[in-house]
Design a protein around this motif. Structure first.
Motif, PDB file in Angstrom:
ATOM      1  N   GLN A  12      38.953  43.796  41.734  1.00  0.00           N
ATOM      2  CA  GLN A  12      39.247  45.204  42.008  1.00  0.00           C
ATOM      3  C   GLN A  12      39.391  45.988  40.704  1.00  0.00           C
ATOM      4  N   GLY A  13      40.032  45.390  39.710  1.00  0.00           N
ATOM      5  CA  GLY A  13      40.188  46.054  38.424  1.00  0.00           C
ATOM      6  C   GLY A  13      38.859  46.297  37.741  1.00  0.00           C
ATOM      7  N   ARG A  14      37.977  45.303  37.816  1.00  0.00           N
ATOM      8  CA  ARG A  14      36.660  45.481  37.183  1.00  0.00           C
ATOM      9  C   ARG A  14      35.815  46.504  37.919  1.00  0.00           C
ATOM     10  N   PRO A  63      36.085  34.505  40.928  1.00  0.00           N
ATOM     11  CA  PRO A  63      36.509  33.170  41.368  1.00  0.00           C
ATOM     12  C   PRO A  63      37.484  32.530  40.380  1.00  0.00           C
ATOM     13  N   GLN A  64      38.693  32.310  40.831  1.00  0.00           N
ATOM     14  CA  GLN A  64      39.725  31.618  40.055  1.00  0.00           C
ATOM     15  C   GLN A  64      40.050  32.300  38.728  1.00  0.00           C
ATOM     16  N   ILE A  70      41.939  30.578  43.982  1.00  0.00           N
ATOM     17  CA  ILE A  70      41.816  31.833  44.730  1.00  0.00           C
ATOM     18  C   ILE A  70      40.637  32.632  44.188  1.00  0.00           C
ATOM     19  N   SER A  71      39.864  33.214  45.101  1.00  0.00           N
ATOM     20  CA  SER A  71      38.726  34.046  44.742  1.00  0.00           C
ATOM     21  C   SER A  71      38.878  35.402  45.422  1.00  0.00           C
ATOM     22  N   THR A  72      38.351  36.433  44.788  1.00  0.00           N
ATOM     23  CA  THR A  72      38.383  37.785  45.350  1.00  0.00           C
ATOM     24  C   THR A  72      36.988  38.385  45.307  1.00  0.00           C
ATOM     25  N   LEU A  73      36.618  39.059  46.378  1.00  0.00           N
ATOM     26  CA  LEU A  73      35.380  39.827  46.472  1.00  0.00           C
ATOM     27  C   LEU A  73      35.790  41.273  46.660  1.00  0.00           C
ATOM     28  N   GLY A  89      38.895  45.004  48.749  1.00  0.00           N
ATOM     29  CA  GLY A  89      38.739  43.606  48.374  1.00  0.00           C
ATOM     30  C   GLY A  89      39.198  42.664  49.460  1.00  0.00           C
ATOM     31  N   ILE A  90      38.611  41.484  49.450  1.00  0.00           N
ATOM     32  CA  ILE A  90      39.078  40.392  50.304  1.00  0.00           C
ATOM     33  C   ILE A  90      39.425  39.232  49.379  1.00  0.00           C
ATOM     34  N   LEU A  91      40.477  38.530  49.722  1.00  0.00           N
ATOM     35  CA  LEU A  91      40.997  37.468  48.883  1.00  0.00           C
ATOM     36  C   LEU A  91      41.133  36.212  49.723  1.00  0.00           C
ATOM     37  N   GLY A  92      40.793  35.077  49.134  1.00  0.00           N
ATOM     38  CA  GLY A  92      40.942  33.826  49.858  1.00  0.00           C
ATOM     39  C   GLY A  92      40.710  32.635  48.962  1.00  0.00           C
TER      40      GLY A  92
END
Length: 131
Positions: A12-14, A63-64, A70-73, A89-92
């Protein structure tokens, strides 16, 4: 409480950084970047290349990079004038959000941004004929 990841490390920051002004980008990128995990980007040239990639593909995956396992899209949200409003974002677990993300995950974020709930407020995820 939660934690705040550096803009250069989180998806999200990027997203926010990728669409910031060049002046804002240079200010952030001039600061030292701490690696939160062995997978965190921390070299300026790598981060700048990654920001370009984000603008081309209209999403980011981390990713991580903030927490191991944990990875975020994340994808940008634009207003009707193509100004960045924020990021979705989705996190999982890394096993469920790989790099590259699954096409259906990208489509899910795209579908959320293209929802009629945002009609007249945000533009669809795909701009300028890109994908």
């Amino acid at each position: 409480t939660g934690s705040v990841a550096p803009a250069t490390t989180s998806a999200q920051g990027r997203i926010m950084l990728a669409y910031a002004s060049k002046q804002q980008q240079q200010k952030i990128l001039a600061q030292p970047v701490t690696k939160l995990t062995p997978y965190s980007l921390n070299k300026r040239a790598d981060i700048e290349a990654h920001l370009k990639l984000i603008r081309e593909r209209m999403y980011d995956v981390a990713p991580q990079e903030v927490v191991l396992g944990i990875s975020t899209l994340a994808a940008p949200i634009f207003d009707a004038e193509n100004k960045l409003l924020g990021a979705l974002g989705i996190l999982g677990s890394i096993q469920f959000i790989p790099d590259p993300p699954l096409p259906e995950q990208i489509a899910a974020i795209s579908a959320d941004l293209n929802s009629t709930a945002y009609e007249g407020v945000v533009e669809p995820l795909v701009r300028d004929g890109g994908s």
